[in-house]
Design a protein around this motif. Structure first.
Motif, PDB file in Angstrom:
ATOM      1  N   TYR A   1       0.462  -1.075  -0.261  1.00 14.07           N
ATOM      2  CA  TYR A   1      -0.264   0.198   0.112  1.00 14.07           C
ATOM      3  C   TYR A   1       0.821   1.539  -0.193  1.00 14.07           C
ATOM      4  O   TYR A   1       1.697   1.626   0.687  1.00 14.07           O
ATOM      5  CB  TYR A   1      -1.155   0.307   1.716  1.00 14.07           C
TER       6      TYR A   1
ATOM      7  N   PHE B   1       3.772   0.868   1.977  1.00 16.58           N
ATOM      8  CA  PHE B   1       3.602   0.024   3.430  1.00 16.58           C
ATOM      9  C   PHE B   1       4.046  -1.357   2.454  1.00 16.58           C
ATOM     10  O   PHE B   1       3.584  -2.005   2.093  1.00 16.58           O
ATOM     11  CB  PHE B   1       2.505   0.580   3.846  1.00 16.58           C
TER      12      PHE B   1
ATOM     13  N   VAL C   1       2.739  -4.583   3.036  1.00 14.21           N
ATOM     14  CA  VAL C   1       2.050  -5.920   3.548  1.00 14.21           C
ATOM     15  C   VAL C   1       1.732  -7.395   3.494  1.00 14.21           C
ATOM     16  O   VAL C   1       1.489  -8.066   3.859  1.00 14.21           O
ATOM     17  CB  VAL C   1       0.175  -4.361   3.321  1.00 14.21           C
TER      18      VAL C   1
ATOM     19  N   PRO D   1      -2.010 -11.155  14.894  1.00 11.05           N
ATOM     20  CA  PRO D   1      -2.464 -10.193  15.501  1.00 11.05           C
ATOM     21  C   PRO D   1      -3.059  -9.187  14.234  1.00 11.05           C
ATOM     22  O   PRO D   1      -2.694  -9.269  13.286  1.00 11.05           O
ATOM     23  CB  PRO D   1      -0.466  -9.766  16.006  1.00 11.05           C
ATOM     24  N   SER D   2      -3.549  -7.974  14.852  1.00 12.18           N
ATOM     25  CA  SER D   2      -4.326  -7.008  13.924  1.00 12.18           C
ATOM     26  C   SER D   2      -3.129  -6.436  13.085  1.00 12.18           C
ATOM     27  O   SER D   2      -2.122  -5.852  13.371  1.00 12.18           O
ATOM     28  CB  SER D   2      -5.262  -6.033  15.010  1.00 12.18           C
ATOM     29  N   GLY D   3      -3.779  -6.078  11.556  1.00 11.21           N
ATOM     30  CA  GLY D   3      -2.870  -5.830  10.772  1.00 11.21           C
ATOM     31  C   GLY D   3      -1.693  -5.894  10.558  1.00 11.21           C
ATOM     32  O   GLY D   3      -0.754  -5.897   9.787  1.00 11.21           O
ATOM     33  N   GLY D   4      -1.769  -7.743  10.360  1.00 14.44           N
ATOM     34  CA  GLY D   4      -1.008  -8.217  10.001  1.00 14.44           C
ATOM     35  C   GLY D   4      -0.942  -8.741   8.406  1.00 14.44           C
ATOM     36  O   GLY D   4      -0.019  -9.364   8.129  1.00 14.44           O
ATOM     37  N   GLY D   5      -2.062  -8.355   8.006  1.00 14.90           N
ATOM     38  CA  GLY D   5      -2.687  -9.003   6.689  1.00 14.90           C
ATOM     39  C   GLY D   5      -3.452 -10.145   6.349  1.00 14.90           C
ATOM     40  O   GLY D   5      -3.346 -10.167   5.131  1.00 14.90           O
ATOM     41  N   LYS D   6      -4.146 -10.269   7.911  1.00 13.43           N
ATOM     42  CA  LYS D   6      -4.993 -11.560   6.875  1.00 13.43           C
ATOM     43  C   LYS D   6      -6.224 -11.583   6.204  1.00 13.43           C
ATOM     44  O   LYS D   6      -5.746 -12.123   5.452  1.00 13.43           O
ATOM     45  CB  LYS D   6      -5.283 -12.419   8.179  1.00 13.43           C
ATOM     46  N   SER D   7      -7.105 -10.031   6.448  1.00 12.22           N
ATOM     47  CA  SER D   7      -7.446  -9.632   5.330  1.00 12.22           C
ATOM     48  C   SER D   7      -6.817  -9.430   4.171  1.00 12.22           C
ATOM     49  O   SER D   7      -8.077 -10.219   2.789  1.00 12.22           O
ATOM     50  CB  SER D   7      -8.152  -8.329   5.690  1.00 12.22           C
ATOM     51  N   THR D   8      -6.169  -8.454   4.084  1.00 11.36           N
ATOM     52  CA  THR D   8      -5.499  -8.820   2.769  1.00 11.36           C
ATOM     53  C   THR D   8      -5.063 -10.216   2.107  1.00 11.36           C
ATOM     54  O   THR D   8      -5.252  -9.954   1.010  1.00 11.36           O
ATOM     55  CB  THR D   8      -3.913  -8.072   2.738  1.00 11.36           C
TER      56      THR D   8
ATOM     57  N   GLU E   1     -12.647 -12.940   9.749  1.00 12.74           N
ATOM     58  CA  GLU E   1     -13.552 -12.913  11.127  1.00 12.74           C
ATOM     59  C   GLU E   1     -15.261 -12.366  11.268  1.00 12.74           C
ATOM     60  O   GLU E   1     -15.721 -11.872  11.527  1.00 12.74           O
ATOM     61  CB  GLU E   1     -12.982 -11.285  11.405  1.00 12.74           C
TER      62      GLU E   1
HETATM   63  N1  LIG Z   1      -6.453   0.129   2.302  1.00 13.44           N
HETATM   64  C1  LIG Z   1      -5.507   0.390   2.706  1.00 13.44           C
HETATM   65  N2  LIG Z   1      -4.734   1.374   2.476  1.00 13.44           N
HETATM   66  C2  LIG Z   1      -3.571   1.414   2.901  1.00 13.44           C
HETATM   67  N3  LIG Z   1      -3.062   0.638   4.155  1.00 13.44           N
HETATM   68  C3  LIG Z   1      -4.556  -0.826   4.606  1.00 13.44           C
HETATM   69  C4  LIG Z   1      -5.428  -0.659   3.163  1.00 13.44           C
HETATM   70  N4  LIG Z   1      -6.075  -1.102   4.012  1.00 13.44           N
HETATM   71  C5  LIG Z   1      -4.965  -2.381   4.901  1.00 13.44           C
HETATM   72  N5  LIG Z   1      -4.375  -1.236   5.479  1.00 13.44           N
HETATM   73  C6  LIG Z   1      -2.909  -1.933   5.711  1.00 13.44           C
HETATM   74  O1  LIG Z   1      -2.853  -2.893   5.715  1.00 13.44           O
HETATM   75  C7  LIG Z   1      -1.947  -3.256   7.088  1.00 13.44           C
HETATM   76  C8  LIG Z   1      -2.796  -5.526   6.925  1.00 13.44           C
HETATM   77  O2  LIG Z   1      -4.249  -5.131   6.764  1.00 13.44           O
HETATM   78  P1  LIG Z   1      -4.997  -6.278   7.432  1.00 13.44           P
HETATM   79  O3  LIG Z   1      -6.603  -5.582   7.283  1.00 13.44           O
HETATM   80  O4  LIG Z   1      -4.406  -6.909   6.321  1.00 13.44           O
HETATM   81  O5  LIG Z   1      -4.668  -7.161   8.863  1.00 13.44           O
HETATM   82  P2  LIG Z   1      -5.580  -7.853   9.247  1.00 13.44           P
HETATM   83  O6  LIG Z   1      -4.599  -8.761   9.690  1.00 13.44           O
HETATM   84  O7  LIG Z   1      -7.108  -8.157   8.579  1.00 13.44           O
HETATM   85  O8  LIG Z   1      -5.859  -7.213   9.928  1.00 13.44           O
HETATM   86  P3  LIG Z   1      -7.606  -7.032  11.518  1.00 13.44           P
HETATM   87  O9  LIG Z   1      -6.792  -8.241  12.676  1.00 13.44           O
HETATM   88  O10 LIG Z   1      -7.186  -6.119  12.275  1.00 13.44           O
HETATM   89  O11 LIG Z   1      -8.458  -7.306  10.410  1.00 13.44           O
HETATM   90  C9  LIG Z   1      -2.670  -2.749   8.164  1.00 13.44           C
HETATM   91  O12 LIG Z   1      -1.678  -2.041   8.950  1.00 13.44           O
HETATM   92  C10 LIG Z   1      -4.000  -1.711   7.412  1.00 13.44           C
HETATM   93  O13 LIG Z   1      -3.559  -0.532   8.092  1.00 13.44           O
END
Ligand SMILES: Nc1ncnc2c1ncn2[C@@H]1O[C@H](COP(=O)(O)OP(=O)(O)OP(=O)(O)O)[C@@H](O)[C@H]1O
Ligand SMILES: [Mg+2]
Lengths: 259, 384
Positions: free
Chosen positions: A29, A32, A34, A53-60, A180
């Motif tokens: 991103y 960043f 990700v 952990p949160s922000g680890g990139g799982k959703s992505t 989730e």
């Molecule tokens: N559209 C975006 N633009 C910039 N950064 C993003 C965007 N979407 C997500 N991020 C960043 O990418 C990183 C990973 O996001 P992601 O949603 O994949 O994390 P996650 O593991 O699913 O966390 P959570 O448990 O909080 O859902 C996070 O630091 C988030 O801030």
């Protein structure tokens, strides 16, 4: 990537060809980073739980499977089809990949039944009547056929999420993605959704589930994946994962969530 | 157990609290007055000031419009001051005599039934599409946006092949023209505005720039200017042979103008649809247009319906400006009629304008009420 299965009973044998294969996947991103060098092969019928952990990139990571997110490097192959920028390929893959979101994302202007029949009618070109029968079957499976004619806003969170599952199933997907699915629910509704997912897992559909429900992971996962900081840190059979995590960060994480 | 029993109990309810009816809000009329109109000294002063304002403004108006009004008569004599009638009010006799001109302009008398059919067809379309509980509103939309425009054109302009004599637009006038201009503006501005709003959010830069350029340009120019431009400049772009007629030019100008405003209204509605709705639609393999048409726009338009109707109200009133390019809308026909020496009295102009005000008020207030009704209904319907 090598699939280590210390406990052979924990994993179903995958049929020929992977359902999802990610190779050397990187995503940024802006500056960043990700997703960093993701390599993952998910067998057909396999159930994967991803935590971390949160922000680890799982959703992505999950959203790369149906290309709700694109990436800069590496490849993703779903059911033998490589996802490219080509809209036709993307639509073809999405037809076979269902997704359930944390916030349900039901369509508020449509009834429960209409939510379920929308894609079968407009994407699968099914007749309305047939689509409604199909939808009622799946609504019965998630145990809310009696809510079919209500608007989503009238349903509880747990009911809404079960509708969302039924909506995805109506497209008869080969692969289901769950991001989730229980995190936005009140505690007393978590179980009804997890039960639905457990039943689904018994049907042999390929499932990728981002979840912190460790009980669920233990019960249905073939493999548990731990992600942190954009990387896959550990992949393990659930028994092994919870009893003897290999990586230092996994241990720290489990200490926190299992406390 | 004994150890626990020793610790003091903080509170345990022994008898259930009674369920009571809500207290009465105020006692009768006096109570209502006290609560609503005279709660504080400031409030009381405001109330009295408003009452004084109403007392000053309303009775003379009522006297002019109704009590002293002249309802019928052959010519100006009845509306002039006389010993029997020292202060004449509105000269409705004038409106009655000229009414058909106000409604149809110079539309040939033998063909006026076509205009009436057009009005009825339009009313049907509005009722069908406008009432939320009407059956088959999808057919209603087809009727309103496709059948009605064609039908209206054939009816009003004529189609000699089927026996409807052509009526050139320079004979159209009055309410007919006002309604045609407003209806064309409304029917055209919604789809064009939606396309512009989508274009403005497009990922394709060229589409986006075009949409932004158009919207910002049109919004940055007064309607009068757009009308002048449409009427003077359009012929420059169109081959001489096809030179569009005066009304058509104005219609194009109004439609473009209204579309730019509608685009901004729709854009506001689109911004209110959460990202998750797009994602869910895409995850279900809907194409862009299906996603927009089936999921995003229905929500966006529903949310923004009051704003859409507001834009319609503004447009409806703005149609009066077409007189600058020589088109006889309702206001212009009144202007023309009040110059009739047969009806020249001190109250003729005032009566004509009162009639116009009444006409515009009925339509605009109707639209405004409708928007509020729909809003209330949607929030009651439990859709969100
Ligand atoms: N559209 C975006 N633009 C910039 N950064 C993003 C965007 N979407 C997500 N991020 C960043 O990418 C990183 C990973 O996001 P992601 O949603 O994949 O994390 P996650 O593991 O699913 O966390 P959570 O448990 O909080 O859902 C996070 O630091 C988030 O801030
Ligand atoms: Mg997430």
């Amino acid at each position: 990537m090598a699939r280590q299965k210390p406990d052979p009973a924990a994993a179903k044998p995958a049929r020929a060809g992977a359902a999802v294969a990610m190779t050397g996947l990187h995503k940024w991103y802006g500056e960043f980073h990700v997703l960093r060098d993701i390599n993952l092969a998910v067998g057909r019928g396999e159930r994967i739980v991803i935590c971390g952990p949160s922000g680890g990139g799982k959703s992505t990571l999950l959203r790369c499977v149906n290309r709700l997110e694109d990436w800069q490097r590496g490849s993703v192959v779903v059911d033998g089809v490589e996802l490219t920028a080509d809209p036709k390929t993307i639509l073809a893959v999405r037809r076979n990949v269902g997704m359930v979101f944390q916030q349900f994302n039901l369509f508020p202007h449509l009834t429960v039944l209409e939510n379920c029949t929308l894609a079968p009618i407009w994407v699968r070109r099914m007749a309305k009547k047939q689509a409604e029968e199909l939808a009622m079957r799946f609504l019965a499976r998630v145990k809310i056929p009696e809510q079919a004619h209500k608007y989503p806003a009238r349903l509880s969170g747990g009911q809404q999420q079960r509708v969302a599952i039924a909506r995805a199933l109506c497209m008869s997907p080969n692969i289901m993605l769950f991001d989730e699915p229980t995190s936005a629910l009140d505690p007393e509704m978590v179980k009804e959704v997890l039960d639905t997912m457990v039943e689904l897992a018994a049907d042999g559909i390929t499932m990728l589930v981002v979840s912190h429900e460790m009980g669920f992971a233990r019960q249905v996962a073939d493999r548990v994946i731990f992600m942190d900081d954009g990387q896959i840190v550990e992949v393990n059979a659930p028994k092994q994962f919870f009893a003897a995590p290999q990586h230092e960060r996994t241990r720290l994480f489990l200490q926190q969530v299992l406390r | 157990m004994a150890a626990i029993a020793d610790t003091p109990v903080l509170y345990v309810r022994t008898a259930p609290a009674a369920k009571l009816p809500p207290p009465a809000a105020g006692s009768g009329f006096i109570g209502w007055l006290r609560v609503n109109l005279f709660a504080t000294p400031g409030n009381a002063i405001l109330t009295l000031a408003c009452v004084a304002l109403i007392a000053w403004a309303v009775p003379p108006l009522i006297r002019f419009l109704f009590i002293d009004a002249v309802w019928s008569g052959p010519n100006r004599e009845v509306c002039l001051a006389s010993p029997a009638h020292p202060e004449p009010g509105a000269c409705w006799a004038f409106v009655r005599v000229w009414l058909s001109y106000f409604l149809y302009g110079f539309y040939p008398i033998a063909e006026r039934w076509r205009v009436d059919v057009f009005f009825a067809a339009l009313a049907l379309g509005i009722a069908w599409l406008g009432s939320i509980s009407a059956p088959r509103r999808d057919l209603g939309a087809v009727y309103f946006f496709i059948v009605l425009p064609v039908l209206s054109f054939v009816l009003l302009y004529g189609l000699p092949a089927i026996g409807l004599a052509a009526v050139p637009t320079n004979l159209w006038g009055g309410v007919l023209v006002t309604i045609v201009v407003a209806a064309v503006g409304i029917v055209a501005s919604l789809p064009i505005g939606i396309l512009l709003a989508l274009g403005r959010r497009s990922e394709l830069p060229v589409v986006r720039w075009l949409a932004i350029g158009f919207i910002e340009f049109v919004r940055g120019v007064p309607l009068i200017t757009v009308l002048f431009m449409a009427s003077v400049m359009l012929p420059l772009f169109v081959p001489q042979r096809l030179e569009p007629d005066k009304l058509l030019r104005a219609l194009i100008g109004v439609a473009l103008f209204a579309s730019a405003y509608m685009a901004e209204v729709v854009r506001g509605g689109l911004a209110g649809v959460p990202r998750g709705q797009y994602e869910a639609a895409r995850a279900l393999a809907l194409t862009y247009w299906r996603m927009m048409g089936l999921v995003i726009l229905p929500q966006a338009l529903q949310v923004t319906l009051p704003n859409i109707v507001n834009t319609f109200i503004g447009l409806f009133k703005d149609t009066t400006l077409v007189f600058v390019v020589g088109i006889f809308d309702l206001l212009r026909t009144i202007e023309a009629a009040r110059g009739d020496p047969k009806w020249a009295t001190p109250v003729t102009a005032g009566t004509g304008y009162a009639f116009a005000a009444l006409f515009y008020f009925i339509f605009c207030y109707g639209m405004s009420r409708y928007a509020r009704g729909v809003e209330a209904r949607l929030s009651r319907g439990g859709r969100r």
